[in-house]
Scaffold this active site. Sequence first.
Site, PDB file in Angstrom:
ATOM      1  N   SER A  53       0.868  -1.184   0.000  1.00  0.00           N
ATOM      2  CA  SER A  53       0.000   0.000   0.000  1.00  0.00           C
ATOM      3  C   SER A  53       0.900   1.227   0.000  1.00  0.00           C
ATOM      4  CB  SER A  53      -0.915  -0.002   1.223  1.00  0.00           C
ATOM      5  OG  SER A  53      -1.860  -1.035   1.144  1.00  0.00           O
ATOM      6  N   LYS A 107      -6.559   1.710  -4.188  1.00  0.00           N
ATOM      7  CA  LYS A 107      -6.516   0.979  -2.915  1.00  0.00           C
ATOM      8  C   LYS A 107      -6.753   1.926  -1.743  1.00  0.00           C
ATOM      9  CE  LYS A 107      -5.399  -1.796   0.525  1.00  0.00           C
ATOM     10  NZ  LYS A 107      -4.094  -2.436   0.660  1.00  0.00           N
ATOM     11  N   LYS A 110      -3.030   4.479   7.927  1.00  0.00           N
ATOM     12  CA  LYS A 110      -2.045   4.842   6.911  1.00  0.00           C
ATOM     13  C   LYS A 110      -2.705   4.997   5.544  1.00  0.00           C
ATOM     14  CE  LYS A 110       0.304   1.993   4.523  1.00  0.00           C
ATOM     15  NZ  LYS A 110       1.184   0.946   3.947  1.00  0.00           N
TER      16      LYS A 110
END
Length: 300
Positions: A95, A170, A239
Amino acid sequence: MSTIGFIGLGNMGFPMASRLADANYTLIVDDRDQGAVQRFQDQHPTARTATEAKAWQGADIIITMLPNSDIVEAVLTGGVAAAASLNTLFIDMSSSEPIRSRDLSARLEGQGMRYLDAPVSGGVRGAQNGQLAIMVGGSWHDLDQATELFDVLGKSVIHVGDAGSGHAAKALNNLVSAASVAATVEALRVGERFGINPETLTQVLNASSGRSNTSENKVEQFMLSGTFGSGFPIGLMTKDIKIATALADSLGIDARFSHDCEAIWQSVLDAGHGAEDHTRMYEYLATPTPAFNDERQIHA
């Protein structure tokens, strides 16, 4: 069949690499934790390690599954890309930050390499079962080379756009997921305070327009059961939210709701809960205020 380099044998990377090994791909594995490398070789004796001379030169594809862009860039630009053969396809399944991924793609292409960003959704169970959703940024030609590999790892592969688009998708997906978790938890807590059983309100949500992945696959399974074992921690969710809001800021989008969502998750992270499963937000959000102690007020 391609020889695959796989860097990052953590909670997600280990089962993903295991599926590739079980599918008879030749693997070269590496991780900062050499204990993880040894455990992987114990389970998959045919896997080679990156410590072997010129190991990366033998990889057709090199996958990274690492915590963030800083580490991905340090690993690839710090020696792996230089040790790989020309025209190697690098696939970052971490990610990472989409704008930095776009820049990394350009740098690798300048060295005669190719790049896809292909982050995943589905958690540890999805990694174990080959049921991940894979969001791909990069060229269709490079995706063609990776399609069979992705079919081993996931149930769906979506080409999102150019380099960096997968990582953008994402982060935005997880922003929506995080907002759904927060809204669902607050609704359950308000309903419970009013006298509606959380299981009953969950049935209402799932039969109505409030239905979501959270209500269908997280509330009863992990929140109300008290297991809190979805496999995705609060720290990683936070995050991803911050990646999404930073992207919005960089594009000049006034994403006020997204920043409010970020603040909610950041407050729980700041309280020291980053390593805990994200479904524990059920314990940390929408608790009764100290001033509201008179049960009679609920029915006033």
